[in-house]
Scaffold this motif. Structure first.
Motif, PDB file in Angstrom:
ATOM      1  N   GLY A 152       0.810  -1.204   0.000  1.00 41.48           N
ATOM      2  CA  GLY A 152       0.000   0.000   0.000  1.00 41.48           C
ATOM      3  C   GLY A 152       0.847   1.258   0.000  1.00 41.48           C
ATOM      4  N   THR A 153       1.943   1.230   0.760  1.00 39.36           N
ATOM      5  CA  THR A 153       2.849   2.384   0.798  1.00 39.36           C
ATOM      6  C   THR A 153       3.464   2.644  -0.561  1.00 39.36           C
ATOM      7  N   VAL A 154       3.871   1.572  -1.236  1.00 38.71           N
ATOM      8  CA  VAL A 154       4.450   1.702  -2.583  1.00 38.71           C
ATOM      9  C   VAL A 154       3.421   2.306  -3.543  1.00 38.71           C
ATOM     10  N   ILE A 155       2.180   1.828  -3.462  1.00 42.95           N
ATOM     11  CA  ILE A 155       1.124   2.338  -4.352  1.00 42.95           C
ATOM     12  C   ILE A 155       0.866   3.819  -4.076  1.00 42.95           C
ATOM     13  N   ARG A 156       0.784   4.188  -2.804  1.00 44.34           N
ATOM     14  CA  ARG A 156       0.538   5.598  -2.447  1.00 44.34           C
ATOM     15  C   ARG A 156       1.659   6.505  -2.963  1.00 44.34           C
ATOM     16  N   ASP A 157       2.903   6.063  -2.793  1.00 49.64           N
ATOM     17  CA  ASP A 157       4.031   6.856  -3.292  1.00 49.64           C
ATOM     18  C   ASP A 157       3.978   6.981  -4.816  1.00 49.64           C
ATOM     19  N   SER A 158       3.590   5.901  -5.469  1.00 52.90           N
ATOM     20  CA  SER A 158       3.478   5.922  -6.933  1.00 52.90           C
ATOM     21  C   SER A 158       2.374   6.878  -7.380  1.00 52.90           C
ATOM     22  N   LEU A 159       1.265   6.909  -6.621  1.00 50.70           N
ATOM     23  CA  LEU A 159       0.169   7.821  -6.955  1.00 50.70           C
ATOM     24  C   LEU A 159       0.608   9.276  -6.829  1.00 50.70           C
ATOM     25  N   LYS A 160       1.403   9.585  -5.786  1.00 53.81           N
ATOM     26  CA  LYS A 160       1.904  10.949  -5.618  1.00 53.81           C
ATOM     27  C   LYS A 160       2.794  11.343  -6.788  1.00 53.81           C
ATOM     28  N   LEU A 161       3.668  10.404  -7.209  1.00 56.33           N
ATOM     29  CA  LEU A 161       4.548  10.667  -8.341  1.00 56.33           C
ATOM     30  C   LEU A 161       3.731  10.860  -9.617  1.00 56.33           C
ATOM     31  N   ARG A 162       2.742   9.994  -9.820  1.00 61.08           N
ATOM     32  CA  ARG A 162       1.880  10.108 -11.010  1.00 61.08           C
ATOM     33  C   ARG A 162       1.186  11.461 -11.050  1.00 61.08           C
ATOM     34  N   ASP A 163       0.600  11.868  -9.908  1.00 62.54           N
ATOM     35  CA  ASP A 163      -0.126  13.136  -9.865  1.00 62.54           C
ATOM     36  C   ASP A 163       0.797  14.324 -10.110  1.00 62.54           C
ATOM     37  N   ALA A 164       2.020  14.235  -9.585  1.00 61.47           N
ATOM     38  CA  ALA A 164       2.982  15.329  -9.801  1.00 61.47           C
ATOM     39  C   ALA A 164       3.347  15.446 -11.275  1.00 61.47           C
ATOM     40  N   ILE A 165       3.567  14.303 -11.952  1.00 59.38           N
ATOM     41  CA  ILE A 165       3.918  14.307 -13.371  1.00 59.38           C
ATOM     42  C   ILE A 165       2.747  14.855 -14.198  1.00 59.38           C
ATOM     43  N   ARG A 166       1.520  14.449 -13.848  1.00 64.47           N
ATOM     44  CA  ARG A 166       0.349  14.945 -14.583  1.00 64.47           C
ATOM     45  C   ARG A 166       0.208  16.461 -14.439  1.00 64.47           C
ATOM     46  N   THR A 167       0.444  16.955 -13.219  1.00 65.06           N
ATOM     47  CA  THR A 167       0.356  18.395 -12.994  1.00 65.06           C
ATOM     48  C   THR A 167       1.406  19.138 -13.816  1.00 65.06           C
ATOM     49  N   LEU A 168       2.626  18.601 -13.836  1.00 63.50           N
ATOM     50  CA  LEU A 168       3.700  19.209 -14.618  1.00 63.50           C
ATOM     51  C   LEU A 168       3.341  19.252 -16.099  1.00 63.50           C
ATOM     52  N   LEU A 169       2.824  18.155 -16.636  1.00 58.46           N
ATOM     53  CA  LEU A 169       2.472  18.097 -18.055  1.00 58.46           C
ATOM     54  C   LEU A 169       1.344  19.072 -18.384  1.00 58.46           C
ATOM     55  N   ARG A 170       0.355  19.159 -17.505  1.00 61.70           N
ATOM     56  CA  ARG A 170      -0.744  20.090 -17.747  1.00 61.70           C
ATOM     57  C   ARG A 170      -0.238  21.540 -17.755  1.00 61.70           C
ATOM     58  N   ASN A 171       0.649  21.848 -16.820  1.00 61.50           N
ATOM     59  CA  ASN A 171       1.193  23.201 -16.762  1.00 61.50           C
ATOM     60  C   ASN A 171       2.031  23.533 -17.994  1.00 61.50           C
ATOM     61  N   ARG A 172       2.773  22.543 -18.496  1.00 59.79           N
ATOM     62  CA  ARG A 172       3.567  22.749 -19.707  1.00 59.79           C
ATOM     63  C   ARG A 172       2.652  23.020 -20.896  1.00 59.79           C
ATOM     64  N   ILE A 173       1.586  22.203 -20.984  1.00 63.05           N
ATOM     65  CA  ILE A 173       0.641  22.371 -22.093  1.00 63.05           C
ATOM     66  C   ILE A 173      -0.011  23.746 -22.031  1.00 63.05           C
ATOM     67  N   ALA A 174      -0.291  24.209 -20.813  1.00 66.66           N
ATOM     68  CA  ALA A 174      -0.915  25.524 -20.632  1.00 66.66           C
ATOM     69  C   ALA A 174       0.081  26.660 -20.813  1.00 66.66           C
ATOM     70  N   GLU A 175       1.383  26.326 -21.007  1.00 64.76           N
ATOM     71  CA  GLU A 175       2.436  27.310 -21.220  1.00 64.76           C
ATOM     72  C   GLU A 175       2.510  28.324 -20.073  1.00 64.76           C
ATOM     73  N   LEU A 176       2.435  27.809 -18.859  1.00 67.05           N
ATOM     74  CA  LEU A 176       2.578  28.670 -17.676  1.00 67.05           C
ATOM     75  C   LEU A 176       4.028  29.115 -17.540  1.00 67.05           C
ATOM     76  N   PRO A 177       4.268  30.257 -16.935  1.00 66.61           N
ATOM     77  CA  PRO A 177       5.657  30.695 -16.713  1.00 66.61           C
ATOM     78  C   PRO A 177       6.387  29.733 -15.781  1.00 66.61           C
TER      79      PRO A 177
END
Length: 336
Positions: free
Chosen positions: A307-332
């Protein structure tokens, strides 16, 4: 006898049955509607925001067996369509029979399936589909509506049946009227009378025919078919009286333990998790299975570590998704 619980409406349209529920019953129920058409599903979501509206074909949804207390629908009619569902493909059921078969499976023992369907479900001479239904459900009753019953609100002329089924309960026998066979009945025809197949249930319950059985033919003498013509009665009043003749208090209540077990079993799928994927919600881990999320056990040390491994993986996944969305939105850069 239905006092609330999990309610499923497949083929929900804009949620007509939800809209007709008494307020106290709606408040005591958790509603799920399934609708294939995208626009119609979006309308239903806006009308019934407490309900879980799923925009999919019924054959593409996955729910646990015995999960719902009530499944209710005006099912789509088609003798030509055979839904592709690997669980039922070999049975080669037409569209409306498929709705019955799957819905009975999804209903808990003692729960109800209430469908409006074409007369073919009851009257066709091939008994195979009705026999499949009867393996797991008892017929509480059926009421036949005249062919103009839906003329005003759906602009359609079709003879329909309201069929009431209860999922069988082990150790709770129920002896209802026979309904597996269609038998020949002499019915009025333009040339006198013609013997036509009508379900044996109506032979014993003619008071549940809310009109006059006749044989209808096309303009050029096409193949005859059974129809129920209006006989001028007040249909609303007659329907209420017919429903009163059905058996009462037939819903078998679940125990509190059984209800809590079902409550913990599943929650509606949400978010971006794909089938087999995970989400963390309210401190618990869930894995998606079809339209539902199953709790992930973390009882043993090994399960906790996983469960700990899955939770850590979910945090990493969410961080990567946020980064990609921000890049697509061309944020500073300072906001990424």
């Amino acid at each position: 006898g239905f006092k609330g619980g999990r309610v499923l409406e497949p083929g929900a349209g804009t949620g007509h049955f939800f809209g007709l529920m008494p307020d106290d019953l709606m408040q005591a129920s958790k509603l799920t509607g399934i609708e294939l058409d995208s626009l119609t599903a979006r309308i239903a979501k806006q009308l019934y925001q407490r309900a879980n509206i799923v925009n999919k074909g019924y054959e593409n949804t996955v729910y646990p067996a015995g999960f719902y207390d009530l499944v209710i629908s005006n099912v789509p009619f088609s003798n030509d369509d055979h839904p592709v569902d690997k669980k039922y493909n070999r049975e080669r059921l037409n569209l409306h029979d498929y709705y019955f078969r799957k819905s009975i499976e999804l209903t808990r023992p003692g729960g109800l399936v209430i469908f409006i369907t074409s007369k073919g479900t009851m009257d066709k001479q091939d008994t195979r589909a009705r026999a499949l239904f009867a393996e797991k459900a008892d017929l509480l009753g059926s009421i036949r509506l005249p062919q103009d019953a839906f003329q005003e609100n759906a602009n359609t002329t079709v003879t329909t049946d309201m069929i009431f089924l209860r999922r069988k309960v082990e150790g709770v026998p129920y002896k209802g009227a026979p309904w597996l066979n269609a038998v020949d009945m002499e019915l009025p025809d333009q040339n006198g009378t013609t013997a036509m197949p009508v379900n044996e249930y109506y032979g014993q319950n003619k008071d549940l025919l809310l009109g006059r059985l006749v044989v209808r033919r096309g303009r050029y003498g096409d193949l005859p078919e059974v129809a129920l013509e209006s006989d001028g009665r007040d249909l609303g009043k007659s329907l209420r009286e017919a429903i009163k003749t059905l058996p009462e208090n037939v819903v078998v209540e679940t125990s509190r333990v059984e209800e809590l077990e079902r409550e913990a079993l599943m929650v509606p799928a949400e978010g971006e998790a794909k089938d087999g994927g995970y989400i963390a919600k309210d401190g618990r881990l869930y894995q998606r299975e079809g339209e539902m999320m199953t709790p992930v056990s973390e009882a043993t040390p090994k399960e906790k570590k996983r469960g700990t491994v899955i939770r850590d993986s979910l945090k990493l996944r969410d961080a990567i998704r946020t980064l990609l969305r921000n890049r697509i939105a061309e944020l500073p850069e300072d906001r990424i």
